[in-house]
Design an enzyme around this catalytic site. Structure first.
Site, short mmCIF file in Angstrom:
data_model
loop_
_atom_site.label_atom_id
_atom_site.label_comp_id
_atom_site.label_asym_id
_atom_site.label_seq_id
_atom_site.Cartn_x
_atom_site.Cartn_y
_atom_site.Cartn_z
N ARG A 1 0.88 -1.80 -0.21
CA ARG A 1 0.16 -0.24 0.19
C ARG A 1 0.66 1.75 0.22
O ARG A 1 -0.22 2.43 0.55
CB ARG A 1 -0.69 -0.14 1.34
CG ARG A 1 -2.34 -0.81 0.91
CD ARG A 1 -2.82 -1.32 0.58
NE ARG A 1 -4.27 -2.25 0.42
CZ ARG A 1 -3.61 -3.52 -0.12
NH1 ARG A 1 -3.11 -3.89 -1.05
NH2 ARG A 1 -4.99 -4.16 0.55
N SER B 1 -11.36 -1.21 2.66
CA SER B 1 -10.04 -0.53 4.52
C SER B 1 -9.71 0.83 5.24
O SER B 1 -8.65 1.27 4.23
CB SER B 1 -9.10 -2.24 3.70
OG SER B 1 -9.26 -3.20 3.72
N GLU C 1 -4.98 3.90 5.89
CA GLU C 1 -4.33 3.52 4.60
C GLU C 1 -5.64 5.16 3.85
O GLU C 1 -5.04 5.18 2.82
CB GLU C 1 -5.25 2.20 4.36
CG GLU C 1 -5.07 2.16 2.96
CD GLU C 1 -5.58 0.52 1.89
OE1 GLU C 1 -6.16 0.05 2.69
OE2 GLU C 1 -6.36 0.72 1.00
P1 FAD Z 1 -9.05 8.33 -5.65
O1 FAD Z 1 -9.76 7.57 -3.96
O2 FAD Z 1 -9.65 9.13 -5.91
O3 FAD Z 1 -7.79 8.96 -4.55
C1 FAD Z 1 -6.59 8.08 -4.16
C2 FAD Z 1 -5.25 9.02 -4.04
O4 FAD Z 1 -4.42 9.11 -5.42
C3 FAD Z 1 -5.79 10.80 -3.53
O5 FAD Z 1 -4.38 10.95 -3.17
C4 FAD Z 1 -5.41 11.54 -5.04
O6 FAD Z 1 -5.13 12.48 -4.22
C5 FAD Z 1 -5.17 11.06 -6.04
N1 FAD Z 1 -4.76 10.14 -7.18
C6 FAD Z 1 -5.79 9.64 -7.81
N2 FAD Z 1 -5.47 9.84 -9.38
C7 FAD Z 1 -4.39 10.21 -9.12
C8 FAD Z 1 -3.61 10.90 -10.43
N3 FAD Z 1 -3.72 10.57 -11.82
N4 FAD Z 1 -2.51 11.52 -10.60
C9 FAD Z 1 -2.06 11.70 -9.12
N5 FAD Z 1 -2.57 11.18 -7.60
C10 FAD Z 1 -3.68 11.24 -7.79
N6 FAD Z 1 -7.95 -0.71 -2.38
C11 FAD Z 1 -6.94 -2.12 -2.49
O7 FAD Z 1 -5.88 -1.56 -3.06
N7 FAD Z 1 -7.05 -2.83 -2.62
C12 FAD Z 1 -8.72 -3.43 -2.11
O8 FAD Z 1 -9.00 -4.73 -2.05
C13 FAD Z 1 -9.45 -2.45 -1.99
N8 FAD Z 1 -10.97 -3.09 -2.23
C14 FAD Z 1 -11.86 -1.98 -1.36
C15 FAD Z 1 -12.91 -1.97 -1.70
C16 FAD Z 1 -13.64 -0.63 -1.60
C17 FAD Z 1 -15.40 -1.26 -0.98
C18 FAD Z 1 -13.29 0.53 -1.67
C19 FAD Z 1 -14.52 1.38 -1.40
C20 FAD Z 1 -12.03 0.12 -1.77
C21 FAD Z 1 -11.40 -0.10 -1.78
N9 FAD Z 1 -9.62 0.36 -1.97
C22 FAD Z 1 -8.68 -0.84 -1.79
C23 FAD Z 1 -9.82 1.21 -1.92
C24 FAD Z 1 -9.27 1.77 -2.66
O9 FAD Z 1 -10.70 1.21 -4.39
C25 FAD Z 1 -8.43 1.84 -4.16
O10 FAD Z 1 -7.03 2.98 -3.47
C26 FAD Z 1 -8.04 2.71 -5.51
O11 FAD Z 1 -7.24 2.51 -5.99
C27 FAD Z 1 -8.44 4.08 -5.32
O12 FAD Z 1 -8.50 4.83 -6.44
P2 FAD Z 1 -9.57 6.44 -6.88
O13 FAD Z 1 -9.05 6.46 -8.33
O14 FAD Z 1 -10.86 5.80 -6.08
O15 FAD Z 1 -8.24 6.89 -5.91
N1 EPU Z 2 -10.87 -10.77 10.26
C1 EPU Z 2 -11.12 -11.18 11.66
N2 EPU Z 2 -12.28 -9.94 12.06
C2 EPU Z 2 -12.35 -8.68 11.00
C3 EPU Z 2 -12.24 -8.95 9.30
C4 EPU Z 2 -11.01 -9.47 9.15
O1 EPU Z 2 -10.99 -11.63 12.66
O2 EPU Z 2 -13.77 -7.91 11.20
C5 EPU Z 2 -10.32 -11.78 10.09
C6 EPU Z 2 -10.18 -12.85 9.23
O3 EPU Z 2 -10.82 -13.38 9.73
C7 EPU Z 2 -9.85 -13.01 8.55
C8 EPU Z 2 -7.97 -11.88 8.37
O4 EPU Z 2 -8.24 -11.27 9.15
O5 EPU Z 2 -8.10 -14.52 9.05
C9 EPU Z 2 -8.14 -11.00 7.38
O6 EPU Z 2 -9.09 -10.90 6.48
P1 EPU Z 2 -9.18 -10.82 4.49
O7 EPU Z 2 -9.24 -11.80 4.04
O8 EPU Z 2 -11.02 -10.10 4.80
O9 EPU Z 2 -8.76 -9.54 4.82
P2 EPU Z 2 -7.86 -8.41 5.80
O10 EPU Z 2 -6.62 -8.49 5.66
O11 EPU Z 2 -9.02 -7.72 6.16
C10 EPU Z 2 -6.83 -7.41 2.90
C11 EPU Z 2 -7.01 -6.53 2.62
C12 EPU Z 2 -8.08 -5.67 1.29
C13 EPU Z 2 -8.10 -6.87 0.56
C14 EPU Z 2 -8.36 -8.52 1.19
C15 EPU Z 2 -7.99 -9.69 0.34
C16 EPU Z 2 -5.40 -4.61 4.29
C17 EPU Z 2 -5.33 -2.94 4.44
N3 EPU Z 2 -6.70 -5.12 3.52
O12 EPU Z 2 -8.04 -7.27 4.01
O13 EPU Z 2 -7.77 -4.25 0.61
O14 EPU Z 2 -8.94 -6.64 -0.81
O15 EPU Z 2 -7.15 -8.39 2.32
O16 EPU Z 2 -6.57 -9.34 0.08
O17 EPU Z 2 -4.47 -4.96 3.35
C18 EPU Z 2 -8.12 -2.25 0.91
O18 EPU Z 2 -7.42 -2.40 1.01
O19 EPU Z 2 -9.10 -1.22 0.48
C19 EPU Z 2 -8.87 -3.59 0.93
C20 EPU Z 2 -10.24 -4.11 1.25
#
Ligand code: FAD
Ligand code: EPU
Length: 338
Positions: free
Chosen positions: A164, A238, A334
């Site tokens: 991240r 997250s 994050e």
């Molecule tokens: P924004 O929120 O618009 O911007 C994020 C940051 O990047 C800001 O600081 C912004 O200024 C900057 N930025 C955006 N675009 C540019 C650009 N073109 N040039 C320079 N700076 C820029 N993230 C994960 O890594 N893994 C996950 O599994 C994951 N799951 C998610 C699930 C949900 C339901 C949600 C809501 C979010 C999740 N995220 C996850 C977080 C998010 O999806 C990512 O961080 C994504 O890359 C953000 O993209 P965005 O375009 O919405 O960025």
């Molecule tokens: N867990 C709990 N309680 C909870 C949630 C999770 O005990 O309420 C435990 C689960 O049981 C499991 C462990 O935590 O043993 C990991 O949980 P999960 O697989 O749901 O993944 P996570 O670590 O919570 C991360 C990323 C997600 C990504 C998933 C899948 C981060 C901060 N988050 O979540 O990314 O989608 O793994 O790879 O690394 C994001 O960055 O926004 C995001 C959603």
């Protein structure tokens, strides 16, 4: 190009916070980016680049210009014996790029299906899920320097990717507008299904011969069962990162809390599941007015109705303090706080 004043950002951030921008503009080309940056009115005005708004929290109105990056285009720019090189505009929706690659049998991004947001933000925090991060398929990006007005190409090493993390969150914070990202995708896929419930989901789907379409579907099903849909409940995924601690600090914790969830890392440290720590502190499913901690995933903070960003920020402070008190572990946000 229309520059608007006192513009509501509510529909442009997935927390649905009703903050406003002093100025707001959408850019569709590098020429339009230049035009905004060269406009004398905005030379000393703070600038925020916006993608899909899915990883930020507005705690107040933005007293500057929000530049929504809409640069489009997905193109196969070259190929060799082993790889396809696919270049995407920063304003493309991330999941649309993933689907485009899957439909064309370009392998590598399938585990990253359904992550919200746009292509341009994907390198910012090296998005990751289900055992893959973009650094695994990243080739290069182009970015526009806000002050110098020059375009620079960054390769994989230049971006200093980590969990991240990237150089754009540190040394080069707020200095560049990412305009395109090029991915290096496999002609011969290496499937990555060891993480979490993917294998089990593929079994349930009755998949006999593995392929990237099936992996993408499995990942989508798992994500939909775990994470709230921002169209229904405001959230940014997250809210915190999973903390990494020293093995020597992990061992006594494991003794005191035998069920603690931790994964050994190659560098000898242990990565803890922040969701588990937060759940153990009693936060999971709790609501406080319009804000709360999601009932299925304690790492996800939510806006149930009309919360403002500082209510969510205050909740995050309390969660961090309680995790520190119970486990001695510091959580790090994050989500980008604006
Ligand atoms: P924004 O929120 O618009 O911007 C994020 C940051 O990047 C800001 O600081 C912004 O200024 C900057 N930025 C955006 N675009 C540019 C650009 N073109 N040039 C320079 N700076 C820029 N993230 C994960 O890594 N893994 C996950 O599994 C994951 N799951 C998610 C699930 C949900 C339901 C949600 C809501 C979010 C999740 N995220 C996850 C977080 C998010 O999806 C990512 O961080 C994504 O890359 C953000 O993209 P965005 O375009 O919405 O960025
Ligand atoms: N867990 C709990 N309680 C909870 C949630 C999770 O005990 O309420 C435990 C689960 O049981 C499991 C462990 O935590 O043993 C990991 O949980 P999960 O697989 O749901 O993944 P996570 O670590 O919570 C991360 C990323 C997600 C990504 C998933 C899948 C981060 C901060 N988050 O979540 O990314 O989608 O793994 O790879 O690394 C994001 O960055 O926004 C995001 C959603």
């Amino acid at each position: 190009m229309l520059i608007q004043e006192n513009y509501s950002l509510k529909r442009l951030n997935t927390f649905h916070i009703n903050a406003s921008a002093k100025y707001f503009v959408e850019v569709n080309s590098i020429d339009e980016i230049k035009e905004v940056l060269l406009d004398k009115t905005f030379i000393n005005t703070p600038k925020l680049i916006l993608g899909g708004g899915s990883n930020l929290l507005f705690t107040k109105d933005y007293n500057g210009i929000v530049i929504k990056n809409n640069l489009k285009g997905i193109n196969l720019i070259s190929e060799d014996e082993n790889y396809y090189f696919v270049k995407a505009g920063a304003g493309e929706v991330w999941h649309n790029l993933v689907l485009h690659c899957i439909n064309n049998n370009y392998a590598g991004l399938e585990n990253l299906s359904l992550i919200p947001g746009n292509v341009g933000a994907s390198p910012m925090q090296n998005i990751g899920a289900y055992g893959v991060e973009i650094k695994d398929c990243f080739y290069e990006l182009e970015a526009f320097h806000i002050n110098d007005k020059t375009i620079r190409t960054f390769n994989n090493a230049d971006c200093k990717f980590g969990y991240r993390e990237s150089i754009f969150k540190h040394e080069l914070k707020n200095q560049y507008i990412i305009t395109s990202v090029t991915f290096k995708l496999n002609k011969k896929p290496t499937y990555n299904i060891s993480y979490g419930a993917i294998e089990k989901e593929l079994e349930l789907m009755g998949i006999k011969e593995l392929n990237i379409q099936a992996i993408s579907k499995a990942v989508c099903t798992i994500r939909n069962s775990k994470l709230p849909n921002p169209d229904e409940i405001g959230n940014a995924g997250s809210f915190f990162k999973n903390p990494e601690i020293n093995k020597s600090n992990f061992d006594p914790l494991k003794k005191e809390f035998p069920n603690i969830v931790g994964y050994d890392l190659e560098n000898g440290n242990v990565k803890l599941a922040a969701g588990w720590l937060i759940e153990q502190c009693g936060w999971k499913g709790k609501t406080f007015g319009d804000v709360g901690v999601h009932k299925n995933q304690a790492l996800v903070l939510v806006n149930y109705a009309d919360a403002n960003g500082s209510e969510l920020f205050d909740l995050s402070e309390k969660i961090m303090a309680s995790v520190k008190e119970k486990f001695g572990v510091e959580l790090e946000r994050e989500v980008n706080i604006i």
